[in-house]
Design an enzyme around this catalytic site. Sequence first.
Site, short mmCIF file in Angstrom:
data_model
loop_
_atom_site.label_atom_id
_atom_site.label_comp_id
_atom_site.label_asym_id
_atom_site.label_seq_id
_atom_site.Cartn_x
_atom_site.Cartn_y
_atom_site.Cartn_z
N ASP A 1 57.12 82.51 50.63
CA ASP A 1 56.16 81.92 49.73
C ASP A 1 54.88 82.87 49.76
OD1 ASP A 1 55.53 81.30 52.57
OD2 ASP A 1 54.00 80.07 51.36
N ASP B 1 57.19 90.26 61.23
CA ASP B 1 56.11 90.99 61.04
C ASP B 1 55.33 91.08 62.39
OD1 ASP B 1 53.63 91.54 60.02
OD2 ASP B 1 53.42 89.73 58.59
N ARG C 1 59.15 80.35 46.37
CA ARG C 1 60.48 80.39 47.22
C ARG C 1 61.57 80.40 46.58
NH1 ARG C 1 58.24 79.23 52.44
NH2 ARG C 1 56.60 77.86 52.47
N GLY D 1 60.46 79.44 55.51
CA GLY D 1 60.92 80.72 54.98
C GLY D 1 62.32 80.98 55.01
N ASP E 1 62.96 84.33 58.28
CA ASP E 1 63.08 85.05 57.19
C ASP E 1 62.61 86.59 57.45
OD1 ASP E 1 60.44 84.68 57.86
OD2 ASP E 1 60.24 83.57 55.83
N PHE F 1 53.29 92.48 51.45
CA PHE F 1 53.39 91.11 51.39
C PHE F 1 54.70 90.84 50.31
CE2 PHE F 1 52.69 86.72 50.73
CZ PHE F 1 52.60 86.05 51.98
N VAL F 2 55.78 90.16 50.78
CA VAL F 2 56.93 89.88 49.87
C VAL F 2 57.23 88.27 49.70
CG1 VAL F 2 58.12 92.17 50.20
CG2 VAL F 2 58.43 90.12 51.71
N LYS G 1 59.51 94.11 59.05
CA LYS G 1 58.33 94.96 58.41
C LYS G 1 58.20 96.13 59.35
CE LYS G 1 55.49 91.98 55.62
NZ LYS G 1 54.23 91.31 55.27
P1 XMP Z 1 55.25 86.99 62.80
O1 XMP Z 1 53.84 87.54 62.39
O2 XMP Z 1 54.80 86.06 63.76
O3 XMP Z 1 55.54 86.29 61.12
O4 XMP Z 1 56.26 87.78 62.93
C1 XMP Z 1 56.60 85.75 60.94
C2 XMP Z 1 56.27 84.61 59.78
O5 XMP Z 1 55.33 85.20 58.83
C3 XMP Z 1 55.91 84.85 57.45
N1 XMP Z 1 55.54 86.04 57.12
C4 XMP Z 1 55.75 86.12 55.67
N2 XMP Z 1 55.74 85.31 54.65
N3 XMP Z 1 55.67 87.17 52.91
C5 XMP Z 1 55.75 85.95 53.33
O6 XMP Z 1 56.00 85.07 52.57
C6 XMP Z 1 55.64 88.10 54.05
O7 XMP Z 1 55.46 89.26 53.50
C7 XMP Z 1 55.44 87.64 55.25
N4 XMP Z 1 55.32 88.35 56.59
C8 XMP Z 1 55.24 87.43 57.47
C9 XMP Z 1 56.96 84.46 57.71
O8 XMP Z 1 56.82 83.00 57.46
C10 XMP Z 1 57.51 84.70 58.88
O9 XMP Z 1 58.33 83.71 59.48
#
Ligand code: XMP
Length: 183
Positions: free
Chosen positions: A163, A107, A169, A48, A104, A156-157, A135
Amino acid sequence: MRKDVHRVLLDREAIASRVTALGRAIADDLESTGGPSREIVLVPILTGSIVFVADLIRHLPQRLRIGVMSVSSYPGRSLESKSALIHGSLPDDLAGRHVLIVDDILDTGQTLALVRRIVLEHHAAQVRTCVLLRKSRPRVEEVDVDYVGFDIPDVFVVGYGLDYNDYYRNLPDLVTLRPEAMR
Ligand code: XMP
């Protein structure tokens, strides 16, 4: 692809100007703590962060190297972050280095926390972290982030490297998708 887009959350101009400002802030910090010769290793988390990191490094005049780390947390059509798993080999030669981990989006926090632990286990001299998006939601793992591009709601973006099921992407803006596009 346009018909799949629900709304543009951040357009390409807003992203470009924020990435420029982030790059300047990082470059200034590096210079003030280590002088213009401070060398860093960037650790982008794949996949990402590819577009973000490609733009960011062009605002960093320092000598730098890149050692990517591949982590999966949203496999396939998942809209919820699963626990992070490392794939492939880790960047070597991190001992004594100044490392900047770039992702990227923050979350649940599990991905960044895991990669940070691994980089520290490799005896990096200093580890800093940078995410384009953070987020607004409770974290499963608390992790300090040194540089944040934007704080966004818990939606979700996709686009600008992010992606859904490995698509979207290549969209230049960060957008949300219509529910029909996420089946
Ligand atoms: P965590 O939960 O480990 O997640 O902090 C980080 C990874 O989760 C993916 N991620 C997303 N990918 N849209 C996406 O396309 C989203 O809204 C999203 N939220 C989390 C991302 O790969 C990130 O590195």
